[in-house]
Write a protein that holds these residues in place. Sequence first.
Motif, PDB file in Angstrom:
ATOM      1  N   ASP A 122      55.868  43.724  75.658  1.00 31.30           N
ATOM      2  CA  ASP A 122      56.005  43.197  74.308  1.00 31.30           C
ATOM      3  C   ASP A 122      57.441  42.699  74.153  1.00 31.30           C
ATOM      4  N   GLU A 124      60.367  40.891  71.096  1.00 29.42           N
ATOM      5  CA  GLU A 124      60.719  40.373  69.783  1.00 29.42           C
ATOM      6  C   GLU A 124      62.163  39.903  69.822  1.00 29.42           C
ATOM      7  N   ARG A 212      58.957  36.454  66.731  1.00 29.02           N
ATOM      8  CA  ARG A 212      58.112  36.902  67.831  1.00 29.02           C
ATOM      9  C   ARG A 212      57.791  35.698  68.715  1.00 29.02           C
TER      10      ARG A 212
END
Length: 224
Positions: A122, A124, A212
């Motif tokens: 993930d 960000e 994002r």
Amino acid sequence: MAAEMLTLIGDDATIEKVEFGTEQVGDGTKTFDTLAGGTGKGKGEWLITAKAATGSIFGSLKVGDLFPADGTEIPAVGDKAKLVTATPFLDATSWTASFSAKEVETTRLINTMQTYRKGKADAEGAVKGIFTLGVTGEPGGLLNQFVKIVKKDSSSVTVSEINSAPIYIRGVIRNTNKSGETLAFLFAQIELYGVNLGAESGNKQEYSSKFRFVSDPVYYERTI
């Protein structure tokens, strides 16, 4: 010649908004310089929009990747690409991109300690800056992603509705335009998830915005 070894500092970096030119179609004879309109104009990054079935100049790169061109390369018939133009966020003071992966526990009865595998990654990011008149509030800018912008000059009123156009960025790790040096950057499409504004007496007026990644970010290096 030995590879360049350089320990970077924050002043080597920039954050840039990316826009794309008109799609150019390879014909097996014209160079990127010719397609871009002249000698030297095709040097830089090209967004790959299609690849030739055989003999593509883009090699193992995929559609959506950037091709770092010197300008003299000749795209094959079926190769298509758009020249990248990158414009710095002139009001930005810092940017970050954070990557992490989920810990997936895979412990079985036979194990004496807990075991794990890495799950999906993930990521960000965030950009910060100083609110600058004529920059931060411009149509198409960060603020315009969330609010309508109205500007009045001596003769007319200009209204810019909320801008939902896709945003592409280059998070530049090492910024240079000197021949022989290495340009390094992270490239991706992003989606903004908020802009914070405010003021405090005696302090600079800052903004911050979280983002994002919409597409997989890719790290590039290119010798200028």
